[in-house]
Scaffold this motif. Structure first.
Motif, PDB file in Angstrom:
ATOM      1  N   MET A 151      41.201  28.479  37.037  1.00  0.00           N
ATOM      2  CA  MET A 151      41.065  29.866  37.482  1.00  0.00           C
ATOM      3  C   MET A 151      41.754  30.052  38.838  1.00  0.00           C
ATOM      4  O   MET A 151      41.639  29.204  39.724  1.00  0.00           O
TER       5      MET A 151
ATOM      6  N   HIS B 199      41.967  32.780  42.010  1.00  0.00           N
ATOM      7  CA  HIS B 199      41.245  33.895  42.601  1.00  0.00           C
ATOM      8  C   HIS B 199      42.128  34.586  43.629  1.00  0.00           C
ATOM      9  O   HIS B 199      42.780  33.927  44.446  1.00  0.00           O
TER      10      HIS B 199
ATOM     11  N   PHE C 111      33.368  30.529  45.112  1.00  0.00           N
ATOM     12  CA  PHE C 111      34.004  30.211  43.832  1.00  0.00           C
ATOM     13  C   PHE C 111      34.239  28.724  43.608  1.00  0.00           C
ATOM     14  O   PHE C 111      34.444  28.288  42.473  1.00  0.00           O
TER      15      PHE C 111
ATOM     16  N   THR D 250      43.476  28.588  44.329  1.00  0.00           N
ATOM     17  CA  THR D 250      43.507  28.015  42.986  1.00  0.00           C
ATOM     18  C   THR D 250      43.342  26.505  43.053  1.00  0.00           C
ATOM     19  O   THR D 250      43.593  25.883  44.089  1.00  0.00           O
TER      20      THR D 250
ATOM     21  N   ASP E 157      45.845  37.378  32.483  1.00  0.00           N
ATOM     22  CA  ASP E 157      44.761  38.183  33.038  1.00  0.00           C
ATOM     23  C   ASP E 157      43.413  37.472  32.990  1.00  0.00           C
ATOM     24  O   ASP E 157      42.549  37.692  33.838  1.00  0.00           O
ATOM     25  N   ASN E 158      43.230  36.593  32.010  1.00  0.00           N
ATOM     26  CA  ASN E 158      41.928  35.932  31.884  1.00  0.00           C
ATOM     27  C   ASN E 158      41.781  34.714  32.799  1.00  0.00           C
ATOM     28  O   ASN E 158      40.741  34.071  32.799  1.00  0.00           O
TER      29      ASN E 158
ATOM     30  N   MET F 128      42.946  35.063  36.147  1.00  0.00           N
ATOM     31  CA  MET F 128      43.110  35.639  37.471  1.00  0.00           C
ATOM     32  C   MET F 128      41.942  36.570  37.749  1.00  0.00           C
ATOM     33  O   MET F 128      41.704  37.527  37.006  1.00  0.00           O
ATOM     34  N   GLU F 129      41.186  36.266  38.789  1.00  0.00           N
ATOM     35  CA  GLU F 129      40.025  37.088  39.135  1.00  0.00           C
ATOM     36  C   GLU F 129      40.264  37.752  40.484  1.00  0.00           C
ATOM     37  O   GLU F 129      40.604  37.089  41.470  1.00  0.00           O
ATOM     38  N   LEU F 130      40.099  39.075  40.531  1.00  0.00           N
ATOM     39  CA  LEU F 130      40.300  39.845  41.753  1.00  0.00           C
ATOM     40  C   LEU F 130      38.954  40.168  42.393  1.00  0.00           C
ATOM     41  O   LEU F 130      38.007  40.543  41.702  1.00  0.00           O
ATOM     42  N   THR F 131      38.892  40.025  43.714  1.00  0.00           N
ATOM     43  CA  THR F 131      37.660  40.323  44.447  1.00  0.00           C
ATOM     44  C   THR F 131      38.013  41.121  45.693  1.00  0.00           C
ATOM     45  O   THR F 131      38.773  40.653  46.543  1.00  0.00           O
TER      46      THR F 131
END
Length: 230
Positions: free
Chosen positions: A1, A3, A59, A100, A204-205, A207-210
């Motif tokens: 993942m 981030h 994370f 990452t 997209d699955n 990469m997590e945006l915060t």
């Protein structure tokens, strides 16, 4: 993942913000930011480190008190004895941090401002330059290509030792010194362009945006030891 954490710069509560930073970060880091002439650059640098600390803690369950930050010969920061890689970028009001565990990573963000792209012609290959001129929005295309180039150079870690015109990007990928890099544009704000470069294709699955507020980051910094950041 992978981030991507981001926040926005404001001029609110600057006195208390920098007072908290002085108490929470190492003397070496505070000495570094004190040399900035503009408060915007100093605050953006602190917020970038707070984004990194928040991401490592939440994370990756990283023990911030055991963090050992080092610098390569090209002055790229990294975490000693860790597979986690990170990169930070800021432009105007927007600060981003990519983290990452999947290899090298680079991120670049730029606010879209009016300029003459011909002034930067020598930074691109002939193909890249034609693509920009033939696009529907030349200015946005320029910033897209520029942030791609910068993200790759930052992922590679050699900084100015790699001229932007020494490699060409096709279909969101390029190769430098037998290493392949993949790019993904991240839409955070219509007034900015942002690209992330890694050794792996970013879907997209993975990469997590915060998005975090300056206050929430300040509160996080006040409740955690960040003395190892330098």
């Amino acid at each position: 993942m992978t981030h991507l954490l981001y926040t926005y710069l404001t001029n609110e509560n600057n006195d208390s913000f920098f007072a908290d930073a002085q108490n929470n970060f190492s003397e070496e880091f505070i000495d570094k930011i004190s040399k900035y002439k503009r408060w915007e650059d100093a605050k953006a640098t602190v917020l970038g480190r707070l984004l990194l600390a928040y991401g490592l803690k939440h994370f990756y369950d990283y023990d911030l008190e055991q963090l050992k930050m080092r610098y390569s010969k090209d002055k790229k920061p990294y975490l000693e004895d860790s597979a986690i890689q990170f990169n930070i970028s800021h432009s105007k009001e927007l600060i981003v941090c990519a983290i990452t565990s999947l290899g090298d990573v680079g991120v670049d963000v730029e606010k879209i401002n009016e300029l003459n792209i011909d002034d930067f012609k020598d930074q691109f290959s002939s193909l890249e330059y034609r693509r920009m001129h033939n696009s529907k929005n030349v200015l946005e295309s320029f910033y897209h290509h520029w942030t791609q180039k910068e993200a790759i150079v930052k992922a590679h870690g050699s900084g100015l030792n790699i001229p932007l015109n020494s490699f060409e990007i096709n279909n969101n990928t390029t190769i430098i010194e037998n290493k392949q890099y993949f790019l993904k544009e991240i839409v955070l704000n219509s007034q900015y362009k942002c690209n992330v470069a890694t050794h792996n294709i970013i879907s997209d699955n993975v990469m997590e945006l915060t998005c975090l507020t300056s206050k929430s980051l300040t509160d996080f910094g006040s409740s955690n030891s960040l003395k190892s950041f330098r």
